[in-house]
Design an enzyme around this catalytic site. Structure first.
Site, mmCIF file in Angstrom:
data_model
loop_
_atom_site.group_PDB
_atom_site.id
_atom_site.type_symbol
_atom_site.label_atom_id
_atom_site.label_comp_id
_atom_site.label_asym_id
_atom_site.label_seq_id
_atom_site.Cartn_x
_atom_site.Cartn_y
_atom_site.Cartn_z
ATOM 1 N N GLU A 81 54.872 47.635 43.622
ATOM 2 C CA GLU A 81 55.424 46.673 42.679
ATOM 3 C C GLU A 81 56.230 45.561 43.405
ATOM 4 O O GLU A 81 57.148 45.780 44.046
ATOM 5 C CB GLU A 81 56.314 47.174 41.639
ATOM 6 C CG GLU A 81 56.892 46.298 40.565
ATOM 7 C CD GLU A 81 55.995 45.868 39.621
ATOM 8 O OE1 GLU A 81 55.557 44.540 39.842
ATOM 9 O OE2 GLU A 81 55.208 46.442 38.800
ATOM 10 N N ASP A 130 47.939 43.759 34.534
ATOM 11 C CA ASP A 130 47.778 42.562 33.757
ATOM 12 C C ASP A 130 46.254 41.944 33.476
ATOM 13 O O ASP A 130 45.303 42.142 34.118
ATOM 14 C CB ASP A 130 48.312 41.390 34.764
ATOM 15 C CG ASP A 130 49.834 41.571 35.174
ATOM 16 O OD1 ASP A 130 50.468 41.863 34.086
ATOM 17 O OD2 ASP A 130 50.033 41.523 36.255
ATOM 18 N N LYS A 134 41.856 35.013 30.357
ATOM 19 C CA LYS A 134 40.785 33.964 30.637
ATOM 20 C C LYS A 134 39.673 34.188 31.784
ATOM 21 O O LYS A 134 39.736 34.602 32.668
ATOM 22 C CB LYS A 134 41.637 32.595 30.939
ATOM 23 C CG LYS A 134 42.740 32.101 30.016
ATOM 24 C CD LYS A 134 43.281 30.796 30.539
ATOM 25 C CE LYS A 134 44.177 30.300 29.511
ATOM 26 N NZ LYS A 134 45.439 29.518 30.084
ATOM 27 N N THR A 204 55.172 54.435 29.528
ATOM 28 C CA THR A 204 55.690 53.316 30.375
ATOM 29 C C THR A 204 56.231 52.574 29.184
ATOM 30 O O THR A 204 55.827 52.435 27.984
ATOM 31 C CB THR A 204 54.773 52.736 31.184
ATOM 32 O OG1 THR A 204 53.435 51.996 30.337
ATOM 33 C CG2 THR A 204 53.959 53.416 32.215
ATOM 34 N N TYR A 206 55.705 49.260 29.132
ATOM 35 C CA TYR A 206 54.711 48.362 28.357
ATOM 36 C C TYR A 206 53.844 49.157 27.390
ATOM 37 O O TYR A 206 53.336 48.621 26.301
ATOM 38 C CB TYR A 206 53.611 48.075 29.653
ATOM 39 C CG TYR A 206 52.581 46.925 29.272
ATOM 40 C CD1 TYR A 206 52.981 45.605 29.279
ATOM 41 C CD2 TYR A 206 51.600 47.141 28.330
ATOM 42 C CE1 TYR A 206 52.125 44.621 28.981
ATOM 43 C CE2 TYR A 206 50.860 46.265 27.769
ATOM 44 C CZ TYR A 206 51.254 44.842 28.157
ATOM 45 O OH TYR A 206 50.337 43.772 27.655
ATOM 46 N N GLU A 207 53.392 50.485 27.489
ATOM 47 C CA GLU A 207 52.796 51.246 26.512
ATOM 48 C C GLU A 207 53.483 51.287 25.280
ATOM 49 O O GLU A 207 53.056 51.320 24.165
ATOM 50 C CB GLU A 207 52.605 52.531 27.015
ATOM 51 C CG GLU A 207 51.795 53.566 26.023
ATOM 52 C CD GLU A 207 51.267 54.896 26.320
ATOM 53 O OE1 GLU A 207 51.568 55.218 27.645
ATOM 54 O OE2 GLU A 207 50.663 55.624 25.545
HETATM 55 C C1 SAM Z 1 51.761 44.539 32.577
HETATM 56 S S1 SAM Z 1 52.480 45.217 33.704
HETATM 57 C C2 SAM Z 1 52.655 46.930 33.619
HETATM 58 C C3 SAM Z 1 53.633 47.597 34.204
HETATM 59 C C4 SAM Z 1 53.813 49.280 34.232
HETATM 60 N N1 SAM Z 1 52.732 49.777 34.612
HETATM 61 C C5 SAM Z 1 53.849 49.520 32.542
HETATM 62 O O1 SAM Z 1 52.874 50.185 32.105
HETATM 63 O O2 SAM Z 1 55.026 49.289 32.008
HETATM 64 C C6 SAM Z 1 51.564 44.995 35.233
HETATM 65 C C7 SAM Z 1 52.457 45.199 36.387
HETATM 66 O O3 SAM Z 1 51.554 45.125 37.517
HETATM 67 C C8 SAM Z 1 52.389 44.455 38.739
HETATM 68 N N2 SAM Z 1 51.319 43.975 39.758
HETATM 69 C C9 SAM Z 1 50.110 42.991 39.367
HETATM 70 N N3 SAM Z 1 49.374 43.012 40.475
HETATM 71 C C10 SAM Z 1 49.730 43.851 41.363
HETATM 72 C C11 SAM Z 1 49.295 44.222 42.821
HETATM 73 N N4 SAM Z 1 48.254 43.619 43.132
HETATM 74 N N5 SAM Z 1 50.059 45.047 43.191
HETATM 75 C C12 SAM Z 1 51.052 45.792 42.645
HETATM 76 N N6 SAM Z 1 51.561 45.537 41.708
HETATM 77 C C13 SAM Z 1 50.910 44.538 40.813
HETATM 78 C C14 SAM Z 1 52.892 43.301 38.063
HETATM 79 O O4 SAM Z 1 54.196 42.942 38.778
HETATM 80 C C15 SAM Z 1 53.563 43.921 36.850
HETATM 81 O O5 SAM Z 1 54.889 44.582 36.850
#
Ligand code: SAM
Length: 224
Positions: A81, A130, A134, A204, A206-207
């Site tokens: 992260e 994420d 788009k 999580t 986010y969930e």
């Molecule tokens: C929408 S959040 C979801 C966080 C967590 N998994 C949850 O469900 O609450 C997506 C997370 O993935 C991380 N992230 C995005 N691309 C990544 C990568 N290539 N390697 C590690 N983390 C990444 C972002 O910093 C962000 O905190």
């Protein structure tokens, strides 16, 4: 803030949002150095101690990885992260629950996973990545043919890859992608009405905030 290098990787997203609390700043300087890794080779001594290694991609605030690690002391969990506030939240949980079996990689999970020897990984989690809705940003999605192929190589026989998303377009993207992998993985889809147990698949942050129907995917490696 001194000691926090937020420029080491372009994450396409935010790397820091809130000021850290005094406790978090203390954990950053006292606890982080002993749990942080810069590459998979930093884990050498740990790989003999632990039977299984799991990787969580983008652990956010760390609810899922912290709960699993607290439940399975004989398993090593590596969380990836780049988001500073997320790392701080996980450090707070590691400290509060006295967790010993988590390591943190503060960068792009693909770099860490690429260094894992083939067949050495017991499982990986990609929860609510994420969605990059788009069209011009679709190549930024973490779940791509290359990433799935790489994780497949790194997994042991019967190793597991779990993914979840509430984003409708990402759900379609994942289903279409996985149609190419039916000889390599046993694929199981669930929805919100049939959510996997919270004990084996902790919820999580986010969930909890997710508005729509969620797609849960569990892949079990069955072939090379
Ligand atoms: C929408 S959040 C979801 C966080 C967590 N998994 C949850 O469900 O609450 C997506 C997370 O993935 C991380 N992230 C995005 N691309 C990544 C990568 N290539 N390697 C590690 N983390 C990444 C972002 O910093 C962000 O905190």
């Amino acid at each position: 803030m001194e000691g926090i290098d937020t420029k080491r990787w372009n994450s396409y997203g935010r790397v820091r949002s809130r000021r850290l609390t005094d406790l978090q700043r203390k954990l950053w300087s006292v606890l982080l150095p002993s749990v942080s890794i810069d590459s998979f080779s930093d884990l050498e001594s740990n790989t003999q101690t632990y039977r299984d290694i799991f990787v969580e991609v983008g652990f956010g605030h760390g609810e899922h990885i912290a709960q699993l690690a607290a439940q399975s002391a004989d398993t090593l969990f590596v969380g990836c992260e780049p988001f500073v506030n997320g790392v701080s939240s996980l450090l707070t949980k590691i400290d509060a629950l006295d967790i010993k079996n988590i390591k943190i990689f503060r960068g792009d999970a693909r770099l860490l996973i690429s260094e894992i020897p083939d067949g050495a990984l017991s499982g990986a989690f990609i929860l609510f990545p994420d969605p990059w809705p788009k069209r011009k940003h679709i190549r930024r999605r973490f779940i791509q043919k290359d990433t799935i192929a790489m994780i497949h190589r790194k997994l042991k026989e019967s190793g597991v890859l779990r993914m979840a998303t509430d984003h409708p377009a990402y759900q379609i993207w994942i289903k279409e992608l996985l149609a190419q992998y039916t000889k390599l993985f046993k694929v199981n889809f669930s929805d919100s009405a049939n959510r996997p147990s919270e004990q084996s698949w902790p919820i999580t942050r986010y969930e909890r905030k997710a508005a729509g129907d969620i797609l849960y995917v569990e892949l079990v490696k069955i072939g090379e």
